[in-house]
Design an enzyme around this catalytic site. Structure first.
Site, PDB file in Angstrom:
ATOM      1  CE1 TYR A  63      -3.158  -2.914   0.284  1.00  0.00           C
ATOM      2  CE2 TYR A  63      -3.413  -2.467   2.629  1.00  0.00           C
ATOM      3  CZ  TYR A  63      -3.735  -3.216   1.517  1.00  0.00           C
ATOM      4  OH  TYR A  63      -4.629  -4.251   1.625  1.00  0.00           O
ATOM      5  CB  SER A 218     -14.184  -4.367   0.011  1.00  0.00           C
ATOM      6  OG  SER A 218     -12.982  -3.799  -0.431  1.00  0.00           O
ATOM      7  N   PRO A 219     -16.146  -4.562   3.210  1.00  0.00           N
ATOM      8  CG  PRO A 219     -16.320  -4.063   5.488  1.00  0.00           C
ATOM      9  CD  PRO A 219     -15.316  -4.174   4.379  1.00  0.00           C
ATOM     10  CG  LEU A 220     -18.967  -0.408   4.377  1.00  0.00           C
ATOM     11  CD1 LEU A 220     -18.580   0.966   4.910  1.00  0.00           C
ATOM     12  CD2 LEU A 220     -20.385  -0.752   4.803  1.00  0.00           C
ATOM     13  N   GLY A 221     -18.596  -2.812   0.071  1.00  0.00           N
ATOM     14  CA  GLY A 221     -18.603  -2.832  -1.394  1.00  0.00           C
ATOM     15  C   GLY A 221     -17.820  -1.693  -2.000  1.00  0.00           C
ATOM     16  NE  ARG A 222     -13.104  -3.553  -4.653  1.00  0.00           N
ATOM     17  CZ  ARG A 222     -12.011  -3.950  -4.018  1.00  0.00           C
ATOM     18  NH1 ARG A 222     -11.361  -3.098  -3.260  1.00  0.00           N
ATOM     19  NH2 ARG A 222     -11.578  -5.193  -4.116  1.00  0.00           N
ATOM     20  N   GLY A 223     -17.343   1.124  -0.861  1.00  0.00           N
ATOM     21  CA  GLY A 223     -18.069   2.371  -0.654  1.00  0.00           C
ATOM     22  C   GLY A 223     -19.428   2.419  -1.323  1.00  0.00           C
TER      23      GLY A 223
END
Length: 350
Positions: A63, A218-223
């Protein structure tokens, strides 16, 4: 350990008992992928996370090509006993902008030593192989990782985006505490046979068979599942989602309908769409520790509030109907081999 008054609480990863905050913080966006980040705000976000009991911090040597580990090291300086630090190795940038996977034992050691320096610590709490190198036997890679545990430089081992077959082979060499995989209402691959599994196996079932905790990224679907993204034009020029298969063309329109259905249910419950999506992940089991990423305190605080969202059996059934496995349109990556690229059917010839 999170403070006693934390609304987040703790969960345990792996049979050997790695205790972490029940929700972690993904730090990648503070260094790359999602547009420019403000260093001062990023460090303030880490500090606020610790105040709220979010003490499980996730980074990687790739990263920002080391920048993210340095940032996390700076933000946690003098607070080592308060945090559980997770980092990863095996990926590096190529001159043409691509990504190289290197699971050779000698690379394991070199990467770990460099991560320890950047993080300013003497031991890494959880050390993941970021992607399995299909050209190197995973037994060799995990064997080298196990040597770091024996030397006291690493406490627990993890795998990221590993197939069911690789999980079994790795666990035969050394206990694996955590499997990091993308898992959310719009990415349910770990639950599905073929989603990194072999034959009728699922990654989720094999991980649990070996007592391995699940760390969804990414539990929020990449936002996208927050409902804040309404148009492809909402992304800045330097945001990698501009070219993501799920955020372009007809896929974007189809996925927006899924998000709107989540938003409607969230409205009924008096929470945000992102909080509902995160609560769904948290409800998947006591061995599940999601690591939503953010670089801003306001979003962190919204995510933490998801810990208080209670979902009934009816709520969960409605969400399963809204977003069953395979509901999202478009692939997870432009290069599909980046997801479970070590699956037997995708493994390159020697």
């Amino acid at each position: 350990m999170p403070p006693a008054t934390s609304p987040v609480g703790t969960r345990t990863l792996g049979r050997d008992g790695l205790t972490v905050s029940a929700q972690g913080l993904g730090c990648m966006g503070m260094s790359q992928m999602y547009g420019a980040a403000d260093r001062t705000e990023s460090i303030a976000t880490v500090h606020r996370a610790l105040e709220l009991g979010v003490t499980f911090l996730d980074t990687s040597d790739v990263y920002g090509s080391g920048h993210n580990e340095e940032l996390v090291g700076e933000a946690t300086a003098g607070r080592r006993d308060e945090v559980q630090l997770a980092t990863k190795f095996s990926l590096s940038r190529t001159p043409d902008g691509g990504v190289r996977i290197d699971g050779r034992p000698e690379n394991v050691r070199a990467c770990a030593e460099a991560s320890l320096r950047r993080l300013r610590v003497e031991v890494i709490d959880l050390y993941y192989q970021h992607r399995v190198d299909p050209r190197v036997p995973i037994e060799d890679t995990v064997g080298a990782m196990a040597e770091l545990v024996a030397e006291g430089k690493v406490r627990y081992l993890g795998l990221s985006e590993a197939s069911a077959a690789s999980i079994r082979r790795a666990a035969a060499v050394h206990p694996i505490a955590a499997l990091q995989s993308e898992w959310s209402l719009w990415t349910r691959d770990p639950e599905v046979a073929g989603g990194g599994g072999a034959g009728g196996d699922t990654v989720l079932a094999v991980a649990r068979e070996h007592g391995i905790g699940i760390v969804p990224f990414s539990p929020l679907g990449r936002g996208f599942l927050t409902g804040a993204i309404r148009s492809p034009g909402d992304f800045g020029e330097d945001d990698w989602r501009r070219g993501h298969p799920r955020f372009t063309g007809e896929a974007f329109t189809a996925n927006l309908r899924l998000v709107d259905a989540v938003r409607a249910l969230a409205g009924e419950k008096g929470v945000t769409a992102g909080q509902l999506a995160l609560a769904w992940v948290l409800a998947q089991g006591p061995d599940v520790v999601p690591i939503p990423g953010t670089k801003r305190r306001a979003y962190l605080e919204e995510n933490v509030a998801a810990a208080a969202v209670e979902l009934s059996a009816e709520d969960l059934a409605r969400l399963d109907a809204i977003a069953p496995p395979g509901a999202a349109a478009g692939g997870r990556y432009v290069d599909s081999s980046y997801a479970y690229g070590d699956s037997p059917e995708r493994r390159p010839a020697p």
